[in-house]
Scaffold this motif. Structure first.
Motif, PDB file in Angstrom:
ATOM      1  N   UNK A   1       0.831  -1.216   0.000  1.00  0.00           N
ATOM      2  CA  UNK A   1       0.000   0.000   0.000  1.00  0.00           C
ATOM      3  C   UNK A   1       0.857   1.255   0.000  1.00  0.00           C
ATOM      4  N   UNK A   2       1.889   1.269  -0.807  1.00  0.00           N
ATOM      5  CA  UNK A   2       2.851   2.371  -0.790  1.00  0.00           C
ATOM      6  C   UNK A   2       2.206   3.725  -1.071  1.00  0.00           C
ATOM      7  N   UNK A   3       1.211   3.742  -1.970  1.00  0.00           N
ATOM      8  CA  UNK A   3       0.646   5.025  -2.406  1.00  0.00           C
ATOM      9  C   UNK A   3      -0.783   5.227  -1.906  1.00  0.00           C
ATOM     10  N   UNK A   4      -1.176   4.448  -0.913  1.00  0.00           N
ATOM     11  CA  UNK A   4      -2.512   4.577  -0.340  1.00  0.00           C
ATOM     12  C   UNK A   4      -2.498   5.638   0.761  1.00  0.00           C
ATOM     13  N   UNK A   5      -3.398   6.619   0.650  1.00  0.00           N
ATOM     14  CA  UNK A   5      -3.444   7.675   1.669  1.00  0.00           C
ATOM     15  C   UNK A   5      -3.969   7.102   2.985  1.00  0.00           C
ATOM     16  N   UNK A   6      -3.239   7.351   4.058  1.00  0.00           N
ATOM     17  CA  UNK A   6      -3.603   6.822   5.379  1.00  0.00           C
ATOM     18  C   UNK A   6      -4.740   7.639   5.959  1.00  0.00           C
ATOM     19  N   UNK A   7      -5.756   6.934   6.471  1.00  0.00           N
ATOM     20  CA  UNK A   7      -6.907   7.585   7.086  1.00  0.00           C
ATOM     21  C   UNK A   7      -6.890   7.345   8.600  1.00  0.00           C
ATOM     22  N   UNK A   8      -7.618   8.210   9.304  1.00  0.00           N
ATOM     23  CA  UNK A   8      -7.770   8.005  10.751  1.00  0.00           C
ATOM     24  C   UNK A   8      -8.406   6.641  10.997  1.00  0.00           C
ATOM     25  N   UNK A   9      -7.935   5.939  11.990  1.00  0.00           N
ATOM     26  CA  UNK A   9      -8.387   4.605  12.394  1.00  0.00           C
ATOM     27  C   UNK A   9      -7.800   3.488  11.528  1.00  0.00           C
ATOM     28  N   UNK A  10      -7.050   3.827  10.463  1.00  0.00           N
ATOM     29  CA  UNK A  10      -6.329   2.773   9.744  1.00  0.00           C
ATOM     30  C   UNK A  10      -5.291   2.156  10.676  1.00  0.00           C
TER      31      UNK A  10
END
Length: 593
Positions: free
Chosen positions: A263-272
């Motif tokens: 998931x190199x280019x996946x934007x991190x979301x709160x609670x991830x």
């Protein structure tokens, strides 16, 4: 010389000899000295335990606790992170880390300052592929120098301030030592950064020993906090931060689903949930820097209270054959809700796994990374049938309380400086605030105090008092005055400082101060000079123990990690002591004379 004086000198000589010998703990030597003094009638029995209530002893004990609270809050972590750059020129690195070490030593115990920065320096040396011997000694010396700046920076200053209060009616203030200490610290650090480190002998492989055996890298899960730095960024964006802390990011979990690949280019979301790989201290540090929580953060136990309250620590335990936990999972055991301890990560002999940590079936040979209150760890490991790995505890810093810790400390110092309360009372208030704020537990209040140092000082106070009452210190002062007859007062001061500095290289600096302070006052009175320069001269000289690894605890601490030999210290320490003497003597006389 009277018989009483001769007996006291013999007692002190035996005490000093045993300290230099170093085969017995110095607190036991001090306690034995006090016992012999009382038994022989040299120390009045009714004063034998007055040292434990001495203001200097109380202040030193409270400083230890305040230092622990500041460290637990992560208030000094930001400073440490700014100086870890392996690409920086060596002289500049030494100047920066020494400057930070000196600044920290002015406000917290210098042993605590060294302990904090030594880890940073060792990691930087490892990344730069250079021997830590080149940097650890300058760092140790800088923390000693920095302690001279304030009243609470080093024990000799506290002892001298209290001695002045007892003899002259008024103690020194918090920053009275800064006039000389700041000048000495700046010049000393410049010397170590530009010249001193070049004088350190470095042998092949010195300090570059293999690391202690590790249990392997842990696979850990950490949750992105809503306002954490990781939210809105991709794993690629976190690359520099991951590299700085030596942590790998293996993937992301969103909801109950692990996203494909890394998931190199996946934007991190709160609670991830981020899947991390690394060693405990590195992971704890990275989680703090990136704003990550343990997935169980905020959950409640069976009693409805927070499952992970207050002070937390990371502890490691190995699962042996036949352990009760073998074949079970953390969620199946309800480890968090039942025991108040959570499974943060697992190390499985270097092999990675895709299961969730809480759902992973534990096998013999696994090493568990547990997070929870320190006082619960041994009981929980026993319940699991796991074996704790001694010396592998990593405290979890309360970074959200860093501002509170700093403000409470500044308020205490401000109240003492303004004369609203005495320094012991102000520091006691700070300790109380830290305890109520959850920065130090009741157990840590006692654990953080270096009780050997407290016993040493408390036992020596009545012995030193007896020596002074018997006229022993006056006898030494008279001898110094006789040897320097006709000399100007500043030259006599330099002699006193040189003698004190030499004593401090082989004795504890507190013991040196207790012996030298009455001598300094006696010399000043004998030659008709003001007492303050002689007391200040003793404070500076007693703190300067650079020739040997036994003169100051910081020098002893770095001996192993730096791979130093006993004779290595004087090569940089002797020029530094001569420089301090040349700078501090005239400065003390100019300001206080």
């Amino acid at each position: 010389m009277t018989e009483e004086q001769a007996a006291l000198f013999a007692l002190m000589g035996a005490f000093l000899g045993l300290l230099v010998w170093g085969r017995l703990r110095y607190d036991l030597v001090a306690a034995g000295t006090l016992f012999v003094g009382v038994a022989a009638g040299l120390v009045p029995e009714d004063t034998a335990f007055e040292g434990f209530g001495h203001a200097a002893v109380v202040v030193i004990a409270l400083v230890f606790v305040v230092s622990r609270g500041l460290t637990n809050s992560g208030a000094v972590e930001v400073l440490a992170s700014k100086i870890s750059n392996p690409d920086r020129p060596l002289a500049l690195h030494i100047a920066l880390i020494s400057g930070v070490g000196a600044a920290l030593s002015a406000v917290i115990n210098n042993v605590a300052a060294l302990a904090l920065l030594m880890t940073v320096d060792l990691q930087t040396s490892e990344k730069a592929k250079r021997s830590p011997a080149l940097t650890l000694m300058p760092l140790s010396f800088a923390t000693i120098l920095g302690g001279m700046i304030t009243l609470i920076g080093t024990p000799p200053n506290i002892v001298i301030a209290q001695y002045r209060a007892e003899t002259l009616g008024e103690p020194y203030g918090m920053f009275d030592f800064a006039y000389v200490g700041l000048v000495v610290a700046v010049i000393g650090i410049l010397f170590t950064a530009l010249v001193g480190w070049r004088l350190i002998p470095v042998r092949d492989g010195q300090g570059l020993r293999p690391s202690a055996p590790q249990s392997g890298l842990y696979t850990v899960e950490a949750r992105a906090a809503e306002k954490g730095k990781a939210v809105g960024r991709t794993p690629t964006d976190l690359g520099d931060l991951l590299e700085e802390h030596d942590v790998n990011l293996l993937g992301l979990i969103r909801g109950d689903r692990r996203l494909p690949g890394f998931s190199r280019h996946e934007e991190i979301r709160a609670e991830d949930v981020l899947i991390l790989e690394g060693e405990p201290a590195a992971i704890e540090s990275f989680m703090g820097a990136a704003g990550l929580d343990h997935p169980a953060e905020g959950e409640e136990g069976d009693d409805g209270k927070p499952a992970l309250p207050g002070r937390l620590t990371l502890a490691e335990a190995i699962v042996p054959e036949g352990a009760w936990v073998s074949g079970r999972t953390a969620s199946g055991l309800r480890l968090l809700s039942r025991q108040g301890v959570a499974l943060l990560g697992v190390s499985r002999q270097g092999r990675r796994f895709r299961e969730r940590v809480r759902g992973l079936t534990i096998r013999p040979g696994d090493v568990l990374l547990l997070v929870g209150p320190p006082e619960r760890m041994n009981d929980v490991m026993s319940w699991l049938g796991a074996l704790p790995l001694a010396g592998r505890e990593t405290p979890v810093l309360r970074r959200e309380k860093a501002a509170f810790a700093a403000l409470a400390f500044l308020a205490a110092v401000g109240a003492a400086v303004a004369g609203l309360v005495s320094l012991p009372v102000a520091l006691l208030g700070c300790v109380g605030a830290y305890a109520l704020g959850g920065l130090v537990s009741g157990r840590e209040v006692y654990e953080s105090v270096e009780w050997k140092a407290i016993v040493l000082l408390a036992c020596l106070v009545p012995v030193a008092g007896a020596l002074e009452q018997a006229g022993g210190t006056e006898l030494i002062a008279t001898a110094i005055v006789g040897l320097t007859a006709g000399w100007p007062a500043w030259a006599v001061l330099m002699v006193l400082m040189a003698v004190t500095m030499t004593l401090s290289d082989f004795l504890n600096n507190v013991a040196t101060t207790l012996i030298a302070a009455p001598i300094g006052l006696g010399v000043a009175q004998a030659i008709g000079a003001p007492p303050d320069p002689f007391l200040m001269g003793v404070a500076v000289a007693a703190s300067c123990a650079f020739l040997t690894p036994i003169g100051h605890k910081n020098n002893t601490i770095i001996m192993g990690p730096g791979g130093y030999r006993f004779a290595d210290y004087w090569r940089m320490g002797l020029p530094l002591e001569l420089l301090v003497l040349a700078v501090a003597g005239p400065t003390v006389w100019w300001i206080w004379g």
